[in-house]
Design an enzyme around this catalytic site. Structure first.
Site, PDB file in Angstrom:
ATOM      1  N   ARG A  63      11.573   1.833  17.737  1.00 45.87           N
ATOM      2  CA  ARG A  63      11.314   3.546  17.551  1.00 45.87           C
ATOM      3  C   ARG A  63      11.736   3.670  18.767  1.00 45.87           C
ATOM      4  NH1 ARG A  63       6.307   2.831  17.252  1.00 45.87           N
ATOM      5  NH2 ARG A  63       6.021   0.709  16.949  1.00 45.87           N
ATOM      6  N   TYR A 191      17.546   4.122  13.134  1.00 43.09           N
ATOM      7  CA  TYR A 191      16.965   2.980  13.239  1.00 43.09           C
ATOM      8  C   TYR A 191      15.665   3.985  11.944  1.00 43.09           C
ATOM      9  CZ  TYR A 191      14.198  -0.382  14.663  1.00 43.09           C
ATOM     10  OH  TYR A 191      12.342  -1.494  13.826  1.00 43.09           O
ATOM     11  N   LYS A 200       6.622   4.999   9.184  1.00 42.74           N
ATOM     12  CA  LYS A 200       4.943   5.758   9.840  1.00 42.74           C
ATOM     13  C   LYS A 200       5.124   6.785  10.138  1.00 42.74           C
ATOM     14  CE  LYS A 200       5.703   0.982  11.967  1.00 42.74           C
ATOM     15  NZ  LYS A 200       4.415   0.290  11.773  1.00 42.74           N
ATOM     16  N   HIS A 220      -2.952   1.221   9.796  1.00 38.08           N
ATOM     17  CA  HIS A 220      -2.164   0.496  10.306  1.00 38.08           C
ATOM     18  C   HIS A 220      -1.682  -1.062  10.341  1.00 38.08           C
ATOM     19  CE1 HIS A 220       1.196  -0.689  14.114  1.00 38.08           C
ATOM     20  NE2 HIS A 220       1.933  -0.710  12.482  1.00 38.08           N
ATOM     21  N   SER A 242       2.060  -4.376  17.693  1.00 38.20           N
ATOM     22  CA  SER A 242       3.168  -4.647  17.643  1.00 38.20           C
ATOM     23  C   SER A 242       3.570  -6.116  18.112  1.00 38.20           C
ATOM     24  CB  SER A 242       4.459  -3.858  18.067  1.00 38.20           C
ATOM     25  OG  SER A 242       4.347  -2.619  17.222  1.00 38.20           O
ATOM     26  N   CYS A 244       2.104  -9.337  17.417  1.00 36.05           N
ATOM     27  CA  CYS A 244       0.847 -10.277  16.965  1.00 36.05           C
ATOM     28  C   CYS A 244       0.977 -10.627  16.073  1.00 36.05           C
ATOM     29  CB  CYS A 244      -0.283  -9.416  17.633  1.00 36.05           C
ATOM     30  SG  CYS A 244      -0.410  -8.675  18.950  1.00 36.05           S
ATOM     31  N   ASP A 269       1.687  -4.152   6.746  1.00 38.88           N
ATOM     32  CA  ASP A 269       2.227  -3.462   7.558  1.00 38.88           C
ATOM     33  C   ASP A 269       1.286  -2.057   8.152  1.00 38.88           C
ATOM     34  OD1 ASP A 269       3.410  -2.502  10.526  1.00 38.88           O
ATOM     35  OD2 ASP A 269       4.436  -1.051   9.409  1.00 38.88           O
ATOM     36  N   ARG A 360      15.798  -6.723  12.015  1.00 39.11           N
ATOM     37  CA  ARG A 360      15.236  -6.672  11.090  1.00 39.11           C
ATOM     38  C   ARG A 360      15.725  -7.394   9.722  1.00 39.11           C
ATOM     39  NH1 ARG A 360       9.482  -4.435  12.408  1.00 39.11           N
ATOM     40  NH2 ARG A 360       9.722  -4.043  14.207  1.00 39.11           N
TER      41      ARG A 360
HETATM   42  C1  OXD Z   1       5.766  -1.564  14.100  1.00 41.66           C
HETATM   43  C2  OXD Z   1       6.482  -1.824  13.053  1.00 41.66           C
HETATM   44  O1  OXD Z   1       6.391  -1.103  15.410  1.00 41.66           O
HETATM   45  O2  OXD Z   1       5.941  -1.984  12.088  1.00 41.66           O
HETATM   46  O3  OXD Z   1       4.524  -1.895  13.857  1.00 41.66           O
HETATM   47  O4  OXD Z   1       7.738  -1.889  12.697  1.00 41.66           O
HETATM   48 MN    MN Z   2       3.560  -1.557  11.973  1.00 46.68          MN
END
Ligand code: OXD
Ligand code: MN
Length: 580
Positions: A63, A191, A200, A220, A242, A244, A269, A360
């Site tokens: 991102r 991406y 998102k 989130h 992200s 964690c 997510d 991913r």
């Molecule tokens: C993030 C994802 O970056 O879910 O939060 O990819």
């Molecule tokens: Mn996320």
């Protein structure tokens, strides 16, 4: 929808327009078209049936927050944490990049539902894209095609998203959101989060704006159910920045399963939540799949997802073995001979990692053995606890409970995480990330905090709010807590507190488990390590309060006074308390 698609086609000038129905037959064609582009490959048909490897452009692997914009007439509306463009200027500038962008290409029209097909909380989006890879991913991540078109009917109640790969040049890449119009424009990236517009862009940035207007929450957050002995399931939603371990927590194999505590996955997510007539905040997972980070995922860290990834999965930027099987660091074992990197080169140790650190997998959620029987419940699941967290090597205790809702909102608003080498290269920099929404809030975060404060007053049975930190380190620099499946011990304490049990000790920052609060049987952990894990260090908190105050100051007068009051409250409690 047809009118908007026509308009999009007039602008982007594709050779052909295809309305997607989401069928298996159509998917086979889309996958063929994805393969024909030369950057995707089928994987081993025997061991990974219906799985594909996609290699994205090396300049397009994550991102891009600095190219992500919220467009509103007034800069103040988006606040100090978002990149701003005025809508007219954005339309002009980005419109030029869309002009003729699909010449020689096919435009796919992808209607999709975010959320279970028949849920009143779900919403419809329509993404128009020139990337068959995006279509194939959207089919996993959302309920796509005829179901969505049927739900929409002739209504105009959908979030349009215009996406083109453009020329993939980061200099001509924009991910732009127009919350007032509920519109998304994304160009120049293929991406994940930049291109799968349901995730998102819609489910967080546009939805957070709608949620504030309409009195619900788009967060989130993962959603999990903790089953306790006797079969009762208590649902919790958790927000972490992200890197964690959010997906791992959502899909955890509980270390206390033999005592009757099991974890069920509802989502990994995003959570959409509404106050239901029974007075609970009910949550749905708007997504239908997991778009997770592959490196670091293995049988130890996430056995459930590992069992899900051997079929119907699209892998992006992982390495590949000579047997055409996906490979990444942390999958288990040494790199096999003949391994190719994510860029398709022969791997050797001089190349560093074989998989891109942000490689991913895109996998249907119902393939996980941990998927909750309620994951598609139209009414959603009632949330009893919110859990915030981050990586804090020295500061936050393993777990603490806020005193009340407003204090919990303060805990969420001051959330922060220390960066790891894997994410940015800068180790140990503290990044404030309120509610893990910093890159995902579609409006001024000061107003977002106010919305949280207001919601607390409206929810008759509001969730209790907790904070966890799996990442506290001892003087030797080693993690004090084993993490992963053992985290269920913390969830169990949270459940105990929700049910009015659970031993706790009051500190200036909230309640922490007392000596006998956590169930520790079967775990080797020294009493010193435990003490250290729960230590609330006044000096360290003093420094953190100074830092969070600086962060709050960015919002100026728009910051809710209640948050300043909570900030003062923690300070005062430290000043009054005897040093611990
Ligand atoms: C993030 C994802 O970056 O879910 O939060 O990819
Ligand atoms: Mn996320």
């Amino acid at each position: 929808m047809e009118a908007w698609v026509e308009e999009a086609a007039r602008l982007t000038k594709p050779d052909k327009v295809v309305f997607c129905d989401g069928s298996a037959a159509e998917n086979r064609i889309i996958l063929q078209q994805m393969l024909a582009q030369g950057d995707s490959f089928p994987l081993n048909e025997k061991t990974y049936p219906n799985c594909y490897l996609h290699r994205s452009n090396p300049s397009d692997v994550a991102r891009t927050e600095h190219l992500t914009f919220i467009c509103a007439p007034d800069k103040d509306e988006v606040g100090p944490t978002n990149h701003w463009m005025d809508p007219e200027g954005a339309k002009f500038k980005i419109g030029r990049l869309f002009d003729g962008a699909m010449r020689g290409r096919t435009m796919y029209v992808v209607p999709y539902i975010m959320g279970p097909v028949s849920s009143p909380i779900s919403k419809v989006g329509v993404e128009v894209t020139d990337s068959p890879y995006v279509v194939a991913n959207m089919r996993i991540m959302a309920r796509m095609g005829k179901v969505a078109a049927d739900r929409l009917g002739s209504s105009s109640d959908f979030v349009p998203g215009l996406h083109s790969l453009g020329d993939l040049d980061p200099l001509r890449r924009y991910i732009a959101h127009f919350p007032e119009e509920r519109l998304i424009w994304s160009v120049g990236s293929g991406y994940g989060g930049n291109a799968l517009l349901g995730k998102k862009c819609f489910a967080l940035r546009i939805a957070s704006y709608m949620a504030r207007q309409q009195g619900w929450m788009a967060e989130h957050m993962l959603i999990l159910g903790l089953e306790s002995p006797g079969g009762k399931v208590t649902y919790m939603a958790a927000a972490f920045p992200s890197a964690c371990g959010k997906t791992n927590l959502a899909m955890m194999v509980s270390a206390l399963e033999n005592q009757g505590y099991k974890v069920w996955t509802v989502g990994d997510d995003i959570s959409w939540m509404q106050i239901s007539p029974d007075g609970y905040l009910r949550a749905i997972n708007p997504e239908a799949g997991f778009f997770g980070v592959a490196p670091g995922t293995g049988m130890k860290t996430n056995p459930n997802v590992m069992q899900a990834l051997n079929r119907n999965t699209i892998f992006t930027n992982v390495g590949v073995t000579p047997q055409s099987e996906p490979w990444w660091e942390g999958i288990g074992g040494d790199p096999p001979a003949g391994l190719l990197t994510w860029r398709g080169e022969q791997w050797d140790s001089s190349k560093g990692v074989a998989a891109h650190p942000n490689a991913r997998y895109t996998v249907p959620a119902n393939q996980s053995p941990s998927i909750s029987p309620k994951w598609e419940a139209p009414e959603g699941v009632p949330i009893s606890a919110f859990i915030f967290g981050g990586r804090r090597a020295r500061l936050a205790p393993l777990v603490y409970e806020s005193f009340h809702w407003q204090h919990g909102v303060f805990v969420g608003a001051t959330m922060a995480s220390e960066t790891t080498a894997a994410t940015t290269g800068d180790v140990g920099i503290t990044r404030r990330d309120p509610m893990a929404m910093l890159p995902f809030c579609g409006y001024n975060m000061a107003d977002y905090f106010q919305h949280w404060l207001d919601m607390g007053k409206k929810i008759p049975h509001a969730p209790k709010i907790f904070h966890v930190n799996w990442f506290r380190k001892g003087a030797d620099g080693k993690f004090l807590w084993p993490g992963y499946g053992e985290n269920v011990r913390v969830l169990k304490w949270i459940l105990d507190r929700v049910e009015g049990r659970g031993e706790a000790r009051e500190t200036p920052i909230g309640f922490v488990p007392g000596r006998t609060g956590l169930t520790l049987d079967g775990l080797k952990i020294s009493p010193e390590a435990l003490d250290e894990m729960f230590r609330v260090d006044a000096d360290a908190w003093e420094a953190d309060l100074a830092d969070s105050r600086e962060f709050f100051d960015k919002f100026g007068a728009r910051l809710p006074g209640e948050l300043r009051k909570e900030h003062e409250g923690v300070r005062n409690r430290f000043q009054k308390s005897v040093p611990v």
